[in-house]
Write an enzyme that holds these catalytic residues in place. Structure first.
Site, short mmCIF file in Angstrom:
data_model
loop_
_atom_site.label_atom_id
_atom_site.label_comp_id
_atom_site.label_asym_id
_atom_site.label_seq_id
_atom_site.Cartn_x
_atom_site.Cartn_y
_atom_site.Cartn_z
CB CYS A 4 27.09 12.10 11.73
SG CYS A 4 28.19 10.97 12.68
CB CYS A 15 30.52 23.12 22.80
SG CYS A 15 32.83 23.49 22.96
CB CYS A 48 26.37 7.00 10.65
SG CYS A 48 24.89 8.54 11.61
#
Ligand SMILES: [Zn+2]
Length: 195
Positions: free
Chosen positions: A109, A181, A112
């Site tokens: 991510c 996606c 984070c």
């Protein structure tokens, strides 16, 4: 133009047209999206699978959700990364860093660092967005029904920080039949070191 090329062209044109419509609607609805997502965030602890940068599973850990204000996120992200992850924007197809990335590695991510996807489940969907048939661990991503823009879609978010990542569809390849996606802007790629 042979038939395959023509079909590819028509598909790409249709994708771009659909995207153009989506962006138009998104722009028009941007003010409606202004509500701060973090305000509905639950800061309670969540369980996630942790992974080292080489993709080795470390184990299930309980961590407090990461909750920041928009201004705090803006300091950590580019404006495009902020619009996608914190305001559910969509990057233009074929423009992201990873739709055509075939290197082995881990996708974390951008907000984070939570491990989200592995190159092991990445496939070429032909959509212009990085696509995976499964997350690296089911705990690490969350899905919720998204009825925005007159469409019925399943939004995919980061379990640890609620970042918008993209959507999941049921037209993916085996073994899951799913197509996650994703937006490249929501991801950070950690290439696997060659041994
Ligand atoms: Zn996150």
């Amino acid at each position: 133009m042979n038939d395959l090329t023509r079909r590819g062209f028509i598909f790409s044109a249709a994708t771009l047209a659909a995207y153009g419509l989506l962006v138009g609607v998104q722009r028009a609805c941007r003010s409606a999206l202004a509500s701060d997502k973090s305000s509905k965030a639950n800061s309670g602890p969540v369980q996630i699978e942790t992974f080292s940068d080489d993709g080795t599973r470390i184990g299930l850990q309980t961590e407090n959700k990461i909750v920041k204000s928009d201004s705090e996120w803006r300091k950590l992200l580019s404006s495009d990364e902020f619009d996608v992850t914190r305001k559910a924007d969509t990057e233009r197809p074929y423009t992201g860093a990873y739709f055509n990335n075939h290197d082995p590695g881990l996708y974390r991510c951008i907000c984070c660092g939570n491990a989200l996807f592995s190159s092991d489940t990445k496939f070429d969907s032909g959509t212009g967005w990085p696509s995976f048939w499964a997350p690296i661990a089911k705990e690490n991503v969350s899905t919720s029904l998204d009825l925005s823009f007159g469409m019925r879609r399943d939004e995919v978010t980061c379990t640890l920080c609620d970042a918008h990542l993209g959507h999941v569809f049921d037209d993916g390849p085996k073994p899951t039949g799913l197509r996650y996606c994703m937006n490249s802007l929501a991801l950070r790629f950690m290439p696997r070191a060659k041994s």
